[in-house]
Structures are given as structure tokens and as C-alpha cells.
Design a protein around this motif. Structure first.
Motif, PDB file in Angstrom:
ATOM      1  N   SER A 121       0.803  -1.219   0.000  1.00 34.57           N
ATOM      2  CA  SER A 121       0.000   0.000   0.000  1.00 34.57           C
ATOM      3  C   SER A 121       0.846   1.285   0.000  1.00 34.57           C
ATOM      4  N   ASN A 122       2.053   1.188   0.522  1.00 35.15           N
ATOM      5  CA  ASN A 122       2.858   2.416   0.647  1.00 35.15           C
ATOM      6  C   ASN A 122       4.236   2.300   0.008  1.00 35.15           C
ATOM      7  N   GLN A 123       4.485   1.164  -0.636  1.00 33.79           N
ATOM      8  CA  GLN A 123       5.796   0.872  -1.225  1.00 33.79           C
ATOM      9  C   GLN A 123       6.303   1.984  -2.159  1.00 33.79           C
ATOM     10  N   PHE A 124       5.415   2.418  -3.030  1.00 34.04           N
ATOM     11  CA  PHE A 124       5.796   3.396  -4.043  1.00 34.04           C
ATOM     12  C   PHE A 124       6.173   4.731  -3.376  1.00 34.04           C
ATOM     13  N   ALA A 125       5.330   5.171  -2.450  1.00 33.56           N
ATOM     14  CA  ALA A 125       5.598   6.441  -1.762  1.00 33.56           C
ATOM     15  C   ALA A 125       6.888   6.346  -0.953  1.00 33.56           C
ATOM     16  N   TYR A 126       7.068   5.217  -0.306  1.00 28.71           N
ATOM     17  CA  TYR A 126       8.262   5.015   0.519  1.00 28.71           C
ATOM     18  C   TYR A 126       9.533   5.101  -0.334  1.00 28.71           C
ATOM     19  N   THR A 127       9.527   4.374  -1.452  1.00 31.12           N
ATOM     20  CA  THR A 127      10.713   4.354  -2.311  1.00 31.12           C
ATOM     21  C   THR A 127      11.006   5.743  -2.862  1.00 31.12           C
ATOM     22  N   GLN A 130      12.478   7.887  -0.175  1.00 28.48           N
ATOM     23  CA  GLN A 130      13.851   7.514   0.128  1.00 28.48           C
ATOM     24  C   GLN A 130      14.820   8.008  -0.943  1.00 28.48           C
ATOM     25  N   ARG A 131      14.420   7.884  -2.190  1.00 30.70           N
ATOM     26  CA  ARG A 131      15.300   8.325  -3.275  1.00 30.70           C
ATOM     27  C   ARG A 131      15.477   9.842  -3.244  1.00 30.70           C
ATOM     28  N   VAL A 132      14.399  10.550  -2.965  1.00 31.90           N
ATOM     29  CA  VAL A 132      14.486  12.004  -2.883  1.00 31.90           C
ATOM     30  C   VAL A 132      15.374  12.422  -1.711  1.00 31.90           C
ATOM     31  N   ALA A 133      15.264  11.678  -0.618  1.00 31.93           N
ATOM     32  CA  ALA A 133      16.086  11.995   0.555  1.00 31.93           C
ATOM     33  C   ALA A 133      17.563  11.819   0.227  1.00 31.93           C
ATOM     34  N   GLU A 134      17.868  10.789  -0.568  1.00 29.73           N
ATOM     35  CA  GLU A 134      19.265  10.526  -0.909  1.00 29.73           C
ATOM     36  C   GLU A 134      19.824  11.511  -1.926  1.00 29.73           C
ATOM     37  N   LYS A 135      18.988  11.964  -2.828  1.00 28.84           N
ATOM     38  CA  LYS A 135      19.464  12.890  -3.867  1.00 28.84           C
ATOM     39  C   LYS A 135      18.533  14.094  -3.966  1.00 28.84           C
ATOM     40  N   TRP A 261       4.818  18.939 -11.673  1.00 31.44           N
ATOM     41  CA  TRP A 261       6.079  18.916 -12.417  1.00 31.44           C
ATOM     42  C   TRP A 261       6.921  17.672 -12.118  1.00 31.44           C
ATOM     43  N   GLY A 262       6.905  17.285 -10.848  1.00 28.69           N
ATOM     44  CA  GLY A 262       7.803  16.207 -10.440  1.00 28.69           C
ATOM     45  C   GLY A 262       7.101  14.870 -10.438  1.00 28.69           C
ATOM     46  N   LEU A 263       7.052  14.263  -9.259  1.00 24.85           N
ATOM     47  CA  LEU A 263       6.421  12.946  -9.155  1.00 24.85           C
ATOM     48  C   LEU A 263       5.277  13.008  -8.146  1.00 24.85           C
ATOM     49  N   ILE A 264       4.150  12.429  -8.527  1.00 20.82           N
ATOM     50  CA  ILE A 264       3.011  12.363  -7.612  1.00 20.82           C
ATOM     51  C   ILE A 264       2.801  10.910  -7.214  1.00 20.82           C
ATOM     52  N   VAL A 265       2.835  10.626  -5.916  1.00 16.74           N
ATOM     53  CA  VAL A 265       2.613   9.242  -5.470  1.00 16.74           C
ATOM     54  C   VAL A 265       1.511   9.217  -4.417  1.00 16.74           C
TER      55      VAL A 265
END
Ligand code: ADP
Ligand code: MG
Length: 444
Positions: A121-127, A130-135, A261-265
Motif C-alpha cells: 500500500s505504501n511501497q511506491f511512496a516510501y521508495t 527515500q530516493r528524494v532523501a538521498e538525492k 512537475w515532479g512525481l506524484i505518489v
């Protein structure tokens, strides 16, 4: 003293037992508090969280009534014996080290990626988080997370903040409401420079509950400029909302398009398995033991709002400690039942009319009118059906609410909706969704 006065006001509005058990143990920090931030101390994390989730909004509202400014309410942990001034090891810490006065940027250190349970249920938002946090600023900008109440949006926002704070980046976390309050405050005091300096100099801006932008033209304008500055400078923006940007009413087109503009999850309600895993995780983090049958019972019988589920765990633990006994399944059943009962007592027909009219695009006044137009009749029937299942209103009292002659029309409406639920899966799902929206809206 202001804080004490507020707690006295609160006392009149809540059950005595709740006051004695939780509120009485709070201390207000007059020195550290300001008009836009009220800081209280609680003796332990359980009480801190309980007060924050259950009464945070109410306390904030009481301040607003008293002072005209609605502050952010912060509950930190400080044992009464220790006089330590820092909040190290406590629930909350302050970030933005170069500007110690900007207390609106407060992160909860326990909301991390590690403490977040991942399921489908939250996998996509979580990933994505996490990616945004890293970069930050490099991948999806802005990142827009939406979903229902208590599903972990704010948790992920804090996780991004904590991750970057540990790497020395300037992070600002603020709810939209807080952003708006500060904006009006600085505007009134002719100190907009300070406001802009603050918001336009961070590396990462985390904006929570952006749906409150709805119809706030001036705030939207200011946010538009903040957004452009930050985005142009390659700084990361992350936002949460209870709905997709397209569905936020009264949002300027230029802002809406930027949000896309960016990503909507989205975050979906958790499946049973994920709920069970979350309950286990919360118990582990709080040092609480619950037998498996109790964990399963809570997961199966509470709704999807994790905040409410946490409330149950905290209550169970508090009662067990107080009475010095183990938590049994029967005891857990009672607590869950009371919570569900209390919830239904909190819902009014007006709450239902509000949600249904918004979702079905008719006016509340039309639902309450005698109009026979097709879509209004349909909306009215749905309200009646939901009011019967979510409130203690009888058929005659519903008839009275809608100005109907007697309860025959009510029972006719019930019959119609029941038939449709039986024959149409999509309609059934829509009714369930509405029901969830109503229960979560009244339990915020
Ligand atoms: P939202 O902002 O979506 O209304 P929150 O982020 O405030 O919800 O979450 C409510 C509570 O539920 C928080 O205490 C949070 O830690 C917890 N929670 C929600 N989802 C999860 C999850 N997947 N794993 C662990 N805790 C969660
Ligand atoms: Mg939230």
C-alpha cells in the motif's frame, strides 16, 4: 500563566479522567514558547504522544481563541526530576541549527525510514521518499505524496527531513497552516524579509497538509514565489496532501501545474498484513508486549487510520500499567469497542452531508432541500444510508432532519441504497470510501 489557563479551558471540554491521567502531567514552557509555538513538557513518550494526537489540535485552537494566533503545539519529553534544558533523547528536536530561533522547523526523530513499515500500500511512496532523501533536488522535484488520514504521509516527510538533517543540510518542515500563520504574522508586522529569508534559504522544504491552501489566495501567491525560488535553485520540495492536486478545490492553476512537475505518489490504506506488521513495530519501539491474538484483533477491527491504532496501543499499555496487570484479549476488545463507539458518537449528520456533498458535487443546502432532481435525490439517499450506519439517529429523527413527513421516505431511501449495494460492486466501493472519509475526517 497562559499555558495553564489554556489547560484549564481544556479541562472543561474533556472527560475528567482524561484530564487527570494525561493533561494534568503537562508543564508549559513559558520562556521557550512564542505566539506561533506553544511548548509543553510531558513526563514520558506515551503521554506526549497521547496528548499530541488526541488534544494537539484542540489546544492549538484554544490558544487561538485566547490570543488570536494559532500556534503549533509541541509536546517534548522531560522527566520532572531532571532539569536538563536540551531536548536530547526526547521526542522532538529542533533543526535549522544556524537559526536557533526558527522553531517551526521541528522534526520528530522517531519518524525515520527505519521505523516505517513497508507494504504494497505504501511501497511506491516510501521508495520515492527515500530516493528524494538521498538525492535532494536531483530526481523528482517536487515530490507530492497524497492519501487518507493516518496513513503515514507526515511520517515520510519527517523521515526525509531526519535523513538530511543528519547530513548537515538545512531542512524546513512546516504544515501549510503554520506557513500561512507565519506569513500573515510577518505581513502584519512588516517583517516579510525575515519570512522570505527563512523559507528561501533552505535546502529542503517539507510542506505538510497542502490541501489547506484551498482558496487561500494570498498564501498561494507567496508559496508560488517561494516554490519558484527554491526550484530554480535546485532545492528539493516535498509536499503532502489528503488529495491529488487536481482535486484540491480553489487552487491556482499555475501552482497546480507546478505541483505536477515532479512525481506524484499516493499511499493506500494498509492491507491486513501491513497493519499487523505496523502494530508489532509500534509495540517494539515502545517496549510494549501484546500477544498475537490481540495484535490480530486490533488489526482486523480497527479501521485503516494508523494514528487511531497507535492510540489503542497506548491506551492498552497505560491501563495495564496503571492496574498493574497483563493485557488480555477481552480487555483489548473492550478498549477497541469503546473507541469505535466514541467515534460514532462524534459523527453528526452535518459531517456526513459535508463529505457527501463535496464528493458528489452538490451543495449541502440542496441535500437538505426538497429538490427532486436526480443527482440530489441520490446524494440525499446516500446521506440517509450513511447516517443510519454511522450515527445513532433513528429513522424518525432523520426524517425530521430532512423535513420529511414521516419515516417512510427514510426507509424507502435505505431500501434503494441497500439494493444498489447488493447489485453494484462499484457503488458498494464508493459507499465504503465515503464512510471511511467521514470517519477519518471526524477523527483528525
Ligand atoms: P498522515 O500524515 O498520513 O495523516 P502520519 O504520518 O501522521 O499520517 O501517521 C500517523 C501515525 O501512524 C504516525 O505515528 C506514524 O508513525 C504511523 N504510521 C503510519 N504508517 C506507518 C507505517 N507504514 N509504518 C510505521 N508507522 C506508520
Ligand atoms: Mg499528516
Amino acid at each position: 500563566m497562559l499555558g495553564q489557563q489554556i489547560l484549564e479551558l481544556l479541562k472543561q471540554e474533556i472527560p475528567q479522567i482524561e484530564y487527570d491521567r494525561y493533561i494534568k502531567q503537562l508543564r508549559y514552557d513559558e520562556e521557550a514558547s512564542r505566539s506561533d509555538i506553544a511548548i509543553f513538557y510531558a513526563p514520558n513518550p506515551l503521554i506526549a504522544r497521547w496528548v499530541k494526537t488526541r488534544y494537539g489540535e484542540k489546544i492549538s485552537h484554544l490558544f487561538e481563541i485566547k490570543t488570536g494566533v494559532k500556534p503549533q503545539v509541541v509536546v517534548e519529553i522531560k522527566s520532572p526530576k531532571k532539569k536538563s534544558v536540551t531536548s536530547k533523547g526526547g521526542e522532538l528536536s529542533e533543526i535549522g541549527t544556524s537559526k536557533p530561533s526558527s522553531k517551526s522547523t521541528i522534526l520528530n526523530p522517531s519518524y525515520t525510514f527505519e521505523s516505517f513499515v513497508v507494504g504494497s500500500s505504501n511501497q511506491f511512496a516510501y521508495t520515492a521518499a527515500q530516493r528524494v532523501a538521498e538525492k535532494p533536488g536531483e530526481l523528482y522535484n517536487p515530490l507530492f505524496i497524497y492519501g487518507g488520514a493516518g496513513l503515514g504521509k507526515t511520517h515520510l516527510l519527517h523521515a526525509i527531513g531526519n535523513f538530511n538533517l543528519a547530513r548537515g543540510r538545512q531542512v524546513i518542515f512546516t504544515s501549510l497552516e503554520q506557513f500561512m500563520n507565519q506569513f500573515t504574522h510577518h505581513l502584519r508586522n512588516h517583517t516579510m524579509d525575515r519570512f522570505r529569508d527563512k523559507y528561501r534559504s533552505c535546502d529542503i522544504l517539507l510542506l505538510d497538509d497542502i490541501q489547506f491552501l484551498s482558496r487561500k489566495e494570498e498564501t498561494q501567491k507567496e508559496l508560488f514565489h517561494t516554490f519558484n525560488e527554491l526550484h530554480g535553485a535546485g532545492k528539493q520540495i516535498v509536499m503532502t496532501s489528503d488529495q491529488h492536486p487536481k482535486k484540491i478545490a480553489g487552487l491556482e492553476e499555475r501552482l497546480r501545474s507546478r505541483f505536477e512537475w515532479g512525481l506524484i505518489v499516493d499511499i493506500q490504506p494498509p492491507e491486513l498484513e501491513t497493519k499487523i506488521a505496523i502494530i508489532k513495530k509500534k509495540c517494539e519501539l515502545n517496549g510494549i508486549h501484546l500477544d498475537n491474538d490481540i495484535v490480530n484483533y486490533i488489526a482486523a477491527n480497527m479501521g485503516n487510520n494508523i494514528r487511531e491504532i497507535e492510540g489503542i496501543i497506548i491506551q492498552l499499555n497505560a491501563f495495564a500499567n496503571m492496574m498493574n496487570q497483563n493485557i488480555t484479549l477481552d480487555f483489548a476488545k473492550n478498549v477497541v469497542k469503546n473507541q469505535l463507539k466514541e467515534r460514532s458518537e462524534n459523527i453528526t449528520i452535518d459531517d456526513i452531508v459535508k463529505v457527501v456533498s463535496k464528493e458528489l458535487n452538490v451543495k449541502p443546502s440542496e441535500i437538505k432541500s426538497k429538490s427532486r432532481s436526480k443527482n440530489i435525490v441520490a446524494a440525499r439517499r446516500i446521506v440517509i444510508y450513511l447516517a443510519r450506519s454511522l450515527t445513532p439517529n433513528s429513522m424518525p429523527s432523520l426524517a425530521q432532519y430532512f423535513g420529511m413527513k414521516d419515516h417512510t421516505a427514510v426507509s424507502h431511501a435505505m431500501k434503494k441504497i441497500n439494493e444498489m449495494i447488493d447489485s453494484d460492486e462499484t457503488f458498494k466501493a464508493k459507499i465504503e470510501e465515503l464512510s471511511h472519509k467521514i470517519t477519518s475526517a471526524t477523527n483528525e
